[in-house]
Design a protein around this motif. Structure first.
Motif, PDB file in Angstrom:
ATOM      1  N   ILE A  13      57.721  19.813  33.823  1.00 47.67           N
ATOM      2  CA  ILE A  13      57.413  21.124  33.246  1.00 47.67           C
ATOM      3  C   ILE A  13      56.578  20.961  31.982  1.00 47.67           C
ATOM      4  O   ILE A  13      55.606  21.693  31.757  1.00 47.67           O
ATOM      5  N   GLU A  14      56.925  19.987  31.128  1.00 44.56           N
ATOM      6  CA  GLU A  14      56.143  19.749  29.907  1.00 44.56           C
ATOM      7  C   GLU A  14      54.710  19.347  30.241  1.00 44.56           C
ATOM      8  O   GLU A  14      53.748  19.833  29.619  1.00 44.56           O
ATOM      9  N   LEU A  15      54.544  18.462  31.230  1.00 41.84           N
ATOM     10  CA  LEU A  15      53.193  18.040  31.600  1.00 41.84           C
ATOM     11  C   LEU A  15      52.413  19.196  32.227  1.00 41.84           C
ATOM     12  O   LEU A  15      51.200  19.333  31.989  1.00 41.84           O
ATOM     13  N   PHE A  16      53.082  20.017  33.017  1.00 42.18           N
ATOM     14  CA  PHE A  16      52.427  21.201  33.585  1.00 42.18           C
ATOM     15  C   PHE A  16      51.921  22.119  32.477  1.00 42.18           C
ATOM     16  O   PHE A  16      50.784  22.612  32.533  1.00 42.18           O
ATOM     17  N   CYS A  17      52.747  22.349  31.453  1.00 46.78           N
ATOM     18  CA  CYS A  17      52.326  23.229  30.346  1.00 46.78           C
ATOM     19  C   CYS A  17      51.143  22.633  29.590  1.00 46.78           C
ATOM     20  O   CYS A  17      50.217  23.354  29.204  1.00 46.78           O
ATOM     21  N   LEU A  18      51.158  21.324  29.389  1.00 43.27           N
ATOM     22  CA  LEU A  18      50.021  20.675  28.735  1.00 43.27           C
ATOM     23  C   LEU A  18      48.746  20.847  29.555  1.00 43.27           C
ATOM     24  O   LEU A  18      47.669  21.132  29.013  1.00 43.27           O
ATOM     25  N   ALA A  19      48.858  20.676  30.866  1.00 48.90           N
ATOM     26  CA  ALA A  19      47.695  20.841  31.740  1.00 48.90           C
ATOM     27  C   ALA A  19      47.188  22.280  31.696  1.00 48.90           C
ATOM     28  O   ALA A  19      45.968  22.526  31.689  1.00 48.90           O
ATOM     29  N   ALA A  20      48.110  23.239  31.678  1.00 47.70           N
ATOM     30  CA  ALA A  20      47.711  24.646  31.614  1.00 47.70           C
ATOM     31  C   ALA A  20      47.008  24.958  30.302  1.00 47.70           C
ATOM     32  O   ALA A  20      46.027  25.705  30.268  1.00 47.70           O
ATOM     33  N   GLU A  21      47.492  24.387  29.207  1.00 51.50           N
ATOM     34  CA  GLU A  21      46.917  24.667  27.887  1.00 51.50           C
ATOM     35  C   GLU A  21      45.563  23.993  27.696  1.00 51.50           C
ATOM     36  O   GLU A  21      44.672  24.549  27.053  1.00 51.50           O
ATOM     37  N   THR A  22      45.401  22.796  28.230  1.00 56.35           N
ATOM     38  CA  THR A  22      44.148  22.062  28.037  1.00 56.35           C
ATOM     39  C   THR A  22      43.137  22.328  29.133  1.00 56.35           C
ATOM     40  O   THR A  22      41.936  22.082  28.949  1.00 56.35           O
ATOM     41  N   GLY A  23      43.614  22.821  30.297  1.00 56.15           N
ATOM     42  CA  GLY A  23      42.717  23.066  31.415  1.00 56.15           C
ATOM     43  C   GLY A  23      42.244  21.803  32.095  1.00 56.15           C
ATOM     44  O   GLY A  23      41.233  21.808  32.812  1.00 56.15           O
ATOM     45  N   SER A  24      42.978  20.708  31.902  1.00 54.80           N
ATOM     46  CA  SER A  24      42.534  19.434  32.466  1.00 54.80           C
ATOM     47  C   SER A  24      43.719  18.485  32.588  1.00 54.80           C
ATOM     48  O   SER A  24      44.494  18.325  31.643  1.00 54.80           O
ATOM     49  N   PHE A  25      43.854  17.832  33.756  1.00 54.24           N
ATOM     50  CA  PHE A  25      44.872  16.803  33.914  1.00 54.24           C
ATOM     51  C   PHE A  25      44.574  15.610  33.005  1.00 54.24           C
ATOM     52  O   PHE A  25      45.486  14.995  32.457  1.00 54.24           O
ATOM     53  N   THR A  26      43.291  15.282  32.856  1.00 54.28           N
ATOM     54  CA  THR A  26      42.903  14.127  32.041  1.00 54.28           C
ATOM     55  C   THR A  26      43.260  14.348  30.579  1.00 54.28           C
ATOM     56  O   THR A  26      43.826  13.468  29.917  1.00 54.28           O
ATOM     57  N   ARG A  27      42.919  15.530  30.042  1.00 55.82           N
ATOM     58  CA  ARG A  27      43.233  15.804  28.634  1.00 55.82           C
ATOM     59  C   ARG A  27      44.744  15.879  28.429  1.00 55.82           C
ATOM     60  O   ARG A  27      45.264  15.418  27.406  1.00 55.82           O
ATOM     61  N   ARG A  49      58.703  22.153  44.662  1.00 56.62           N
ATOM     62  CA  ARG A  49      60.008  22.746  44.332  1.00 56.62           C
ATOM     63  C   ARG A  49      59.948  24.269  44.383  1.00 56.62           C
ATOM     64  O   ARG A  49      60.852  24.925  44.900  1.00 56.62           O
ATOM     65  N   LEU A  50      58.871  24.839  43.854  1.00 50.62           N
ATOM     66  CA  LEU A  50      58.748  26.294  43.760  1.00 50.62           C
ATOM     67  C   LEU A  50      58.219  26.920  45.044  1.00 50.62           C
ATOM     68  O   LEU A  50      58.425  28.113  45.291  1.00 50.62           O
ATOM     69  N   GLY A  51      57.489  26.140  45.827  1.00 49.94           N
ATOM     70  CA  GLY A  51      56.889  26.680  47.039  1.00 49.94           C
ATOM     71  C   GLY A  51      55.676  27.547  46.774  1.00 49.94           C
ATOM     72  O   GLY A  51      55.327  28.408  47.592  1.00 49.94           O
ATOM     73  N   VAL A  52      55.028  27.344  45.632  1.00 49.81           N
ATOM     74  CA  VAL A  52      53.817  28.109  45.289  1.00 49.81           C
ATOM     75  C   VAL A  52      52.788  27.164  44.679  1.00 49.81           C
ATOM     76  O   VAL A  52      53.140  26.116  44.120  1.00 49.81           O
ATOM     77  N   ARG A  53      51.525  27.545  44.780  1.00 52.63           N
ATOM     78  CA  ARG A  53      50.468  26.795  44.107  1.00 52.63           C
ATOM     79  C   ARG A  53      50.394  27.241  42.655  1.00 52.63           C
ATOM     80  O   ARG A  53      50.411  28.434  42.352  1.00 52.63           O
ATOM     81  N   LEU A  54      50.301  26.287  41.755  1.00 51.75           N
ATOM     82  CA  LEU A  54      50.229  26.603  40.328  1.00 51.75           C
ATOM     83  C   LEU A  54      48.796  26.573  39.814  1.00 51.75           C
ATOM     84  O   LEU A  54      48.459  27.296  38.874  1.00 51.75           O
ATOM     85  N   PHE A  55      47.957  25.737  40.406  1.00 49.53           N
ATOM     86  CA  PHE A  55      46.561  25.617  39.986  1.00 49.53           C
ATOM     87  C   PHE A  55      45.634  25.777  41.189  1.00 49.53           C
ATOM     88  O   PHE A  55      45.982  25.410  42.314  1.00 49.53           O
ATOM     89  N   VAL A  56      44.454  26.314  40.910  1.00 48.86           N
ATOM     90  CA  VAL A  56      43.339  26.253  41.852  1.00 48.86           C
ATOM     91  C   VAL A  56      42.383  25.209  41.301  1.00 48.86           C
ATOM     92  O   VAL A  56      41.880  25.354  40.177  1.00 48.86           O
ATOM     93  N   ARG A  57      42.146  24.143  42.050  1.00 52.84           N
ATOM     94  CA  ARG A  57      41.344  23.029  41.566  1.00 52.84           C
ATOM     95  C   ARG A  57      40.093  22.858  42.430  1.00 52.84           C
ATOM     96  O   ARG A  57      40.183  22.835  43.658  1.00 52.84           O
ATOM     97  N   THR A  58      38.954  22.761  41.746  1.00 54.27           N
ATOM     98  CA  THR A  58      37.695  22.437  42.417  1.00 54.27           C
ATOM     99  C   THR A  58      37.094  21.231  41.703  1.00 54.27           C
ATOM    100  O   THR A  58      37.662  20.729  40.727  1.00 54.27           O
ATOM    101  N   THR A  59      35.932  20.800  42.159  1.00 54.14           N
ATOM    102  CA  THR A  59      35.284  19.657  41.501  1.00 54.14           C
ATOM    103  C   THR A  59      34.781  20.015  40.118  1.00 54.14           C
ATOM    104  O   THR A  59      34.541  19.141  39.289  1.00 54.14           O
ATOM    105  N   ARG A  60      34.605  21.317  39.846  1.00 50.28           N
ATOM    106  CA  ARG A  60      34.033  21.736  38.559  1.00 50.28           C
ATOM    107  C   ARG A  60      35.045  22.326  37.593  1.00 50.28           C
ATOM    108  O   ARG A  60      34.841  22.290  36.387  1.00 50.28           O
ATOM    109  N   GLN A  61      36.113  22.915  38.093  1.00 54.32           N
ATOM    110  CA  GLN A  61      37.040  23.575  37.183  1.00 54.32           C
ATOM    111  C   GLN A  61      38.458  23.585  37.742  1.00 54.32           C
ATOM    112  O   GLN A  61      38.685  23.308  38.919  1.00 54.32           O
ATOM    113  N   MET A  62      39.370  23.890  36.857  1.00 58.04           N
ATOM    114  CA  MET A  62      40.771  24.029  37.222  1.00 58.04           C
ATOM    115  C   MET A  62      41.310  25.254  36.506  1.00 58.04           C
ATOM    116  O   MET A  62      41.105  25.422  35.308  1.00 58.04           O
TER     117      MET A  62
END
Length: 310
Positions: A13-27, A49-62
């Motif tokens: 959950i913490e890593l998910f929130c970081l990804a949401a805030e930064t907009g990047s898995f790398t950051r 676990r939730l049965g839902v998609r949390l991110f829409v990921r393409t080669t250019r954006q997330m």
């Protein structure tokens, strides 16, 4: 109490929130000191676990999905509360700190709240302020706000409301408009004037004007060809430009009344007011930064000089 989360899930959950805030898995990975693959696996575990998609990921954006956005807002709030509780128990919250999110109507923001904030920040330099100046209603849970100021008591019993003040109402116009259209001396005379309207975001209806008639409050519907939506201060700009007459909060036009730019009319029917309420959710644990801000506003009386911020 049944255990619903293990350490791995809380970490995800913490890593998910970081990804949401930064907009990047790398950051997010860089901030957390893990690999991007670890962030990706954590998000995948949550999605499974939730049965839902949390991110829409393409080669250019997330970007977050709608479900992902809702989940992020509630997870961020929950993690913040856990951190605040830990700091308070360990003594780490003797000094208020962290992000404080406030929603406030535009007239109250510019003329009342914003001028108070520099002194608050000097007193509590570790508190960061996120200010939503708008007349739109907000959802505390969905949007993650700590406090709101509104011109009425909330209907939701889950919210606490504390009265900040009663804001006096006054009908005003420019001398030039009154010379051109005449000065209304009775409430009936308003029908022959250009009455500037404000549409309330909460109802989609124009706000009635309030008068004192023989000791009783009268709510009067007025008409006009100018209607301002969302930004209440637009009505003040219009009336100062000579567009018509307007019932405004006195604190928004006091400077112009003092220097003669505006004139009060129908004063014999004046004296009515509307409350401004400080609103926040019921909670067993109120973060220290929220408590000190509430105390600061109450002690300050919300009465800085009646001049808007530039």
């Amino acid at each position: 109490m049944t255990r619903h989360f293990d350490d791995l899930q809380l970490g995800s959950i913490e890593l998910f929130c970081l990804a949401a805030e930064t907009g990047s898995f790398t950051r997010a990975a860089s901030l957390a000191g893990v690999t991007p693959a670890a962030v990706s696996r954590s998000v995948a575990r949550l999605e499974e676990r939730l049965g839902v998609r949390l991110f829409v990921r393409t080669t250019r954006q997330m970007r977050l999905t709608d479900g992902g956005h809702n989940y992020y807002e509630q997870c961020r709030q929950a993690l913040t509360q856990l951190l605040d509780a830990e700091r308070e128990v360990t003594g780490g919250q003797r000094v208020p700190s962290g992000l404080l999110r406030i929603s406030v109507p535009t007239p109250y923001a510019h003329y009342k709240l914003l001028p108070l904030l520099p002194a608050f920040r000097q007193r509590y330099p570790e508190v960061h302020l996120d200010i939503h100046a708008s007349n739109r209603n907000i959802d505390f849970v969905e949007e993650g706000y700590d406090l709101a100021i509104r011109g009425r008591e909330p209907a939701d019993s889950r919210l606490i409301a504390r009265r900040l003040e009663e804001a006096e109402l006054v009908v005003v116009a420019t001398p030039a408009y009154l010379a051109r259209a005449g000065t209304p001396l009775t409430l009936e005379a308003l029908a022959g004037h250009e009455c500037i309207q404000f549409e309330m975001p909460s109802t989609g209806r124009t706000a009635p004007w309030s008068f004192n008639v023989a000791g009783k409050r009268l709510e009067l519907e007025t008409t006009g060809t100018y209607t301002c939506l969302d930004d209440y201060l637009a009505t003040v700009t219009l009336v100062k430009s000579g567009a018509g007459v307007m019932q405004a909060y006195r604190f928004t036009v006091q400077k112009e009344l003092d220097n003669g730019e505006l004139v009060e009319v129908l004063a014999t029917f004046g004296g009515t007011s509307r409350p401004f309420m400080l609103i926040y959710p019921h909670a067993r644990h109120v973060p220290l930064r929220v408590r000190v801000f509430i105390d600061y506003l109450i002690q300050a009386g919300v009465s800085p000089p009646a001049a808007p911020c530039a």
